[in-house]
Design a protein around this motif. Structure first.
Motif, PDB file in Angstrom:
ATOM      1  N   VAL A   8       0.846  -1.200   0.000  1.00 64.16           N
ATOM      2  CA  VAL A   8       0.000   0.000   0.000  1.00 64.16           C
ATOM      3  C   VAL A   8       0.883   1.253   0.000  1.00 64.16           C
ATOM      4  O   VAL A   8       0.632   2.213  -0.736  1.00 64.16           O
ATOM      5  CB  VAL A   8      -0.960  -0.009   1.221  1.00 64.16           C
ATOM      6  CG1 VAL A   8      -1.605   1.353   1.429  1.00 64.16           C
ATOM      7  CG2 VAL A   8      -2.022  -1.081   1.045  1.00 64.16           C
ATOM      8  N   SER A  51      -3.804   0.824   6.112  1.00 68.59           N
ATOM      9  CA  SER A  51      -3.779   0.165   4.789  1.00 68.59           C
ATOM     10  C   SER A  51      -5.140   0.179   4.091  1.00 68.59           C
ATOM     11  O   SER A  51      -5.222   0.442   2.900  1.00 68.59           O
ATOM     12  CB  SER A  51      -3.328  -1.290   4.903  1.00 68.59           C
ATOM     13  OG  SER A  51      -2.087  -1.370   5.513  1.00 68.59           O
ATOM     14  N   HIS A  52      -6.188  -0.150   4.840  1.00 67.02           N
ATOM     15  CA  HIS A  52      -7.490  -0.293   4.186  1.00 67.02           C
ATOM     16  C   HIS A  52      -8.511   0.702   4.722  1.00 67.02           C
ATOM     17  O   HIS A  52      -9.712   0.445   4.700  1.00 67.02           O
ATOM     18  CB  HIS A  52      -7.982  -1.740   4.336  1.00 67.02           C
ATOM     19  CG  HIS A  52      -6.972  -2.713   3.809  1.00 67.02           C
ATOM     20  ND1 HIS A  52      -6.663  -2.806   2.472  1.00 67.02           N
ATOM     21  CD2 HIS A  52      -6.145  -3.579   4.459  1.00 67.02           C
ATOM     22  CE1 HIS A  52      -5.693  -3.705   2.309  1.00 67.02           C
ATOM     23  NE2 HIS A  52      -5.369  -4.179   3.499  1.00 67.02           N
TER      24      HIS A  52
END
Ligand code: DC
Length: 216
Positions: free
Chosen positions: A153, A194-195
């Motif tokens: 990422v 990251s998400h």
């Protein structure tokens, strides 16, 4: 360190999203935001301008001795000038990306910049982001966050920004150096971005600060 002002320390690897979060958090809390990486980058940029080899620590230290470094604040954000020249986009050039970890590993460079970083707290409440803010610059602050993201990422974020930067290599150097390596400080709350969207990370950061005792 006797401190009247408060410091929020945000550490994490390159392209973890910590600068964006620090800026947003500072704006929402009414604090100033200090980007300590820009200071290491500015010294590195000047050293390259002067034709000094960043791997030659003695030469870097000599160049640093006469270097006029000016730290300021504009619109709530830290600014950096060297020899009177305000540095902005220059410090993100690829040659700076390649050399900055070497320069930042020199204890004398860190000593000089850490002192300037601490000075921001004399007159301001600050959100400061970097690698050693919770561990070295403001170890007594209870407000420590560590923003992380997966290597994939982070690399994708950098190339989306149009920046050619070997973040994995730079992180390895920043983690392995002897002087103030990147690490999760004791007591820091870790957020994996990251998400998450930026809004979500900022939301988690605010919740984390409240858990750490932030009261407004
Ligand atoms: O946050 P950044 O990627 O702009 O930081 C650039 C470099 O500066 C980073 O690779 C390591 C160094 N740095 C440091 O050693 N300590 C800090 N507090 C901030 C940055």
């Amino acid at each position: 360190m006797s401190q009247i002002h408060r410091a929020v320390a945000i550490d994490g690897p390159a392209a973890s999203g910590k600068s964006t979060v620090a800026r947003r958090l500072a704006a929402s809390l009414g604090l100033i935001m200090v980007n300590s990486g820009a200071m290491y980058r500015a010294v590195t940029w000047q050293i390259l301008q002067d034709g000094v080899d960043p791997s030659d620590a003695d030469a870097v230290i000599r160049a640093l001795e006469g270097m006029e470094i000016g730290c300021g604040i504009e619109d709530g954000l830290s600014t950096i000038a060297i020899k009177g020249r305000h540095l902005t986009t220059e410090v993100r050039e690829p040659q700076v990306n390649d050399a900055v970890s070497k320069v930042a590993s020199i204890p004398e460079v860190r000593e000089r910049l850490v002192e300037m970083q601490r000075e921001y707290l004399t007159d301001n409440d600050v959100v400061m982001e970097g690698r050693d803010i919770g561990s070295v610059v403001f170890p007594d602050s209870p407000f420590k966050l560590y923003i992380d993201a997966s290597e994939e990422v982070r690399a994708a974020r950098r190339s989306k920004d149009g920046e050619a930067d070997a973040v994995a290599k730079r992180d390895a150097q920043d983690r392995q150096r002897k002087a103030s390596p990147l690490k999760i400080s004791e007591g820091a709350i870790v957020i994996d971005s990251s998400h998450l969207t930026i809004d979500e990370v900022v939301g988690e950061a605010r919740e984390a600060l409240i858990k750490l005792g932030w009261d407004d």
